[in-house]
Design a protein around this motif. Structure first.
Motif, PDB file in Angstrom:
ATOM      1  N   UNK A 191      32.570  11.603  -3.332  1.00  0.00           N
ATOM      2  CA  UNK A 191      31.828  11.108  -4.501  1.00  0.00           C
ATOM      3  C   UNK A 191      30.432  11.735  -4.543  1.00  0.00           C
ATOM      4  N   UNK A 192      29.738  11.706  -3.397  1.00  0.00           N
ATOM      5  CA  UNK A 192      28.364  12.220  -3.368  1.00  0.00           C
ATOM      6  C   UNK A 192      28.349  13.721  -3.682  1.00  0.00           C
ATOM      7  N   UNK A 193      29.347  14.419  -3.167  1.00  0.00           N
ATOM      8  CA  UNK A 193      29.426  15.869  -3.428  1.00  0.00           C
ATOM      9  C   UNK A 193      29.647  16.115  -4.939  1.00  0.00           C
ATOM     10  N   UNK A 194      30.546  15.343  -5.531  1.00  0.00           N
ATOM     11  CA  UNK A 194      30.836  15.539  -6.959  1.00  0.00           C
ATOM     12  C   UNK A 194      29.655  15.165  -7.850  1.00  0.00           C
ATOM     13  N   UNK A 220      24.855   6.757 -15.604  1.00  0.00           N
ATOM     14  CA  UNK A 220      25.053   7.137 -14.196  1.00  0.00           C
ATOM     15  C   UNK A 220      26.347   6.523 -13.642  1.00  0.00           C
ATOM     16  N   UNK A 221      26.545   5.232 -13.920  1.00  0.00           N
ATOM     17  CA  UNK A 221      27.726   4.540 -13.378  1.00  0.00           C
ATOM     18  C   UNK A 221      29.019   5.113 -13.959  1.00  0.00           C
ATOM     19  N   UNK A 222      28.951   5.498 -15.234  1.00  0.00           N
ATOM     20  CA  UNK A 222      30.142   6.050 -15.877  1.00  0.00           C
ATOM     21  C   UNK A 222      30.569   7.340 -15.168  1.00  0.00           C
ATOM     22  N   UNK A 223      29.602   8.215 -14.920  1.00  0.00           N
ATOM     23  CA  UNK A 223      29.932   9.464 -14.219  1.00  0.00           C
ATOM     24  C   UNK A 223      30.357   9.175 -12.779  1.00  0.00           C
ATOM     25  N   UNK A 224      29.713   8.186 -12.178  1.00  0.00           N
ATOM     26  CA  UNK A 224      30.038   7.847 -10.790  1.00  0.00           C
ATOM     27  C   UNK A 224      31.495   7.361 -10.677  1.00  0.00           C
ATOM     28  N   UNK A 230      33.996   8.322 -12.613  1.00  0.00           N
ATOM     29  CA  UNK A 230      34.847   9.519 -12.710  1.00  0.00           C
ATOM     30  C   UNK A 230      34.873  10.219 -11.339  1.00  0.00           C
ATOM     31  N   UNK A 231      33.696  10.319 -10.711  1.00  0.00           N
ATOM     32  CA  UNK A 231      33.636  10.952  -9.384  1.00  0.00           C
ATOM     33  C   UNK A 231      34.468  10.155  -8.369  1.00  0.00           C
ATOM     34  N   UNK A 232      34.454   8.835  -8.497  1.00  0.00           N
ATOM     35  CA  UNK A 232      35.245   8.012  -7.555  1.00  0.00           C
ATOM     36  C   UNK A 232      36.740   8.117  -7.845  1.00  0.00           C
ATOM     37  N   UNK A 233      37.104   8.275  -9.108  1.00  0.00           N
ATOM     38  CA  UNK A 233      38.524   8.506  -9.428  1.00  0.00           C
ATOM     39  C   UNK A 233      39.020   9.734  -8.659  1.00  0.00           C
ATOM     40  N   UNK A 234      38.222  10.795  -8.746  1.00  0.00           N
ATOM     41  CA  UNK A 234      38.641  12.038  -8.089  1.00  0.00           C
ATOM     42  C   UNK A 234      38.587  11.855  -6.565  1.00  0.00           C
ATOM     43  N   UNK A 235      37.542  11.152  -6.106  1.00  0.00           N
ATOM     44  CA  UNK A 235      37.369  10.975  -4.659  1.00  0.00           C
ATOM     45  C   UNK A 235      38.499  10.162  -4.020  1.00  0.00           C
ATOM     46  N   UNK A 236      39.092   9.227  -4.765  1.00  0.00           N
ATOM     47  CA  UNK A 236      40.195   8.454  -4.150  1.00  0.00           C
ATOM     48  C   UNK A 236      41.518   9.217  -4.238  1.00  0.00           C
ATOM     49  N   UNK A 237      41.526  10.332  -4.940  1.00  0.00           N
ATOM     50  CA  UNK A 237      42.752  11.159  -4.938  1.00  0.00           C
ATOM     51  C   UNK A 237      43.349  11.450  -6.294  1.00  0.00           C
TER      52      UNK A 237
END
Ligand code: AQP
Length: 338
Positions: free
Chosen positions: A295-298, A62-66, A68-75
């Protein structure tokens, strides 16, 4: 934009232990985002590094995917960067064996992070914790990265990577680029809010000492407002240990706004810590709000995340294999092609 082939290469990563903090954002991720426009950038989630401490498997996934989602979420734009999971590219562990055979035990035992982590009461001192810097060296050298954006605490590991690369080049002829760290001028070491003489760590800091990027806004605000300061009242940047708390908050403030430290000091002249902390709490909350939302959306769109990861790993694997096959040939391993 420059031709991709002529671009310098950037590699960095974050391990999925605990929740990403504003320390990770200010010390590393803000630079990841800036660099994506002008460099050939590879950003991974270092899941293999996370295994140096015991992990609950479901949570680790879960954290690993999270992250990746945060990478995208910060830009970070998946079209501009290779975003991937370390274990998806087999070359990291393969190169690590070769580099491990060139690395002295003495060099590894001098690593500050190993000394810190292994001296904690009840520490699980395993071989992975000890050889972690060799795997990190292979993460970087596998792509012949020119630059590695990291926070201050990782500088020593990049220096060891340079030494290993030079040793290999000397023994087997020029193969690896000698990488350089990119460390932010301010904010390279964001400190724990409750213990401002220690780094804000993802897993080491207690909950009230850290701010995670996807924390609840009410908690974020509360933690900033209850951050440890000192018995004084002046909002000034000072190198003294006594002022470590306010210095840390000023560092966070300047990094999350377009205001310099002297400008902030001037704004708060004659006002107390309470006003300053309240404003900073609002700044942090507003900075993190869109990150958490994205992040939550992704995280609700796993198909999209998987497609990003497949694409990222496939690009990275091609780049890795070019370097790895050269290394295998140089050290004398028989190659029949893969
Ligand atoms: N407090 C910090 N201030 C500035 N930069 C920081 N970084 C980490 N904490 C701070 C930078 O973020 C990148 C990713 O770090 P990592 O998690 O892969 O490794 P780490 O340095 O071991 O981080 P932690 O938080 O201490 O992890 P835990 O507590 O789980 O062991 C790196 O570039 C790092 O410098």
């Amino acid at each position: 934009m420059e031709d991709k082939a002529a671009q310098k290469i950037i590699l960095s990563g974050i391990k999925p232990t605990g929740q990403l903090t504003i320390g990770n954002l200010i010390g590393a991720m803000n630079n990841f985002v800036k660099l994506q426009h002008d460099y050939d950038t590879l950003y991974m989630v270092a899941d293999l590094h996370a295994l140096t401490v015991p992990q609950e498997p479901k949570e680790l996934r879960h954290k690993t995917l999270s992250i990746i989602a945060q990478y995208i979420a910060v830009g970070l734009d998946p079209e501009k960067n290779d975003l991937f999971i370390q274990s998806h590219v087999t070359g990291h562990t393969e190169l690590s064996w070769i580099l491990g055979c060139l690395t002295g035990l003495g060099d590894l035992s001098r690593m500050t992070q190993f000394k810190d982590k292994s001296s904690k009461p009840g520490a699980n001192i395993n071989a992975g914790l000890f050889t972690y810097p060799v795997l990190m060296a292979s993460d970087i050298l596998l792509y012949n990265a020119d630059y590695v954006p990291v926070g201050e605490d990782q500088k020593q590991h990049v220096e060891l990577t340079r030494d290993i690369a030079m040793k290999f080049n000397f023994r087997y002829s020029d193969t690896f680029t000698i990488p350089e760290p990119i460390i932010p001028k301010t904010g390279a070491r964001i400190m724990d809010l409750q213990n401002p003489l220690s780094k804000m760590g993802k897993s080491d800091s207690g909950e009230s000492g850290r701010i995670a990027l996807i924390d609840d806004p009410v908690m974020v605000s509360k933690r900033i407002r209850s951050a440890v300061t000192d018995s004084g009242s002046e909002i000034i940047y000072s190198d003294s240990d006594e002022k470590a708390g306010i210095r840390n908050l000023l560092t966070i403030y300047t990094n999350l706004t377009d205001k310099s430290v002297p400008e902030i000091e001037k704004m708060y002249e004659g006002r107390g810590y309470g006003d300053f902390k309240k404003d900073l709490a609002d700044i942090v909350v507003e900075k993190l709000r869109p990150i958490k939302e994205k992040h939550d959306e992704l995280m609700n769109n796993k198909d999209y995340l998987e497609s990003v990861l497949k694409n990222g790993a496939s690009n990275a694997q091609k780049k890795a294999w070019k370097v790895l096959s050269k290394v295998y040939r140089k050290v004398g391993l028989v190659q029949t092609g893969r």
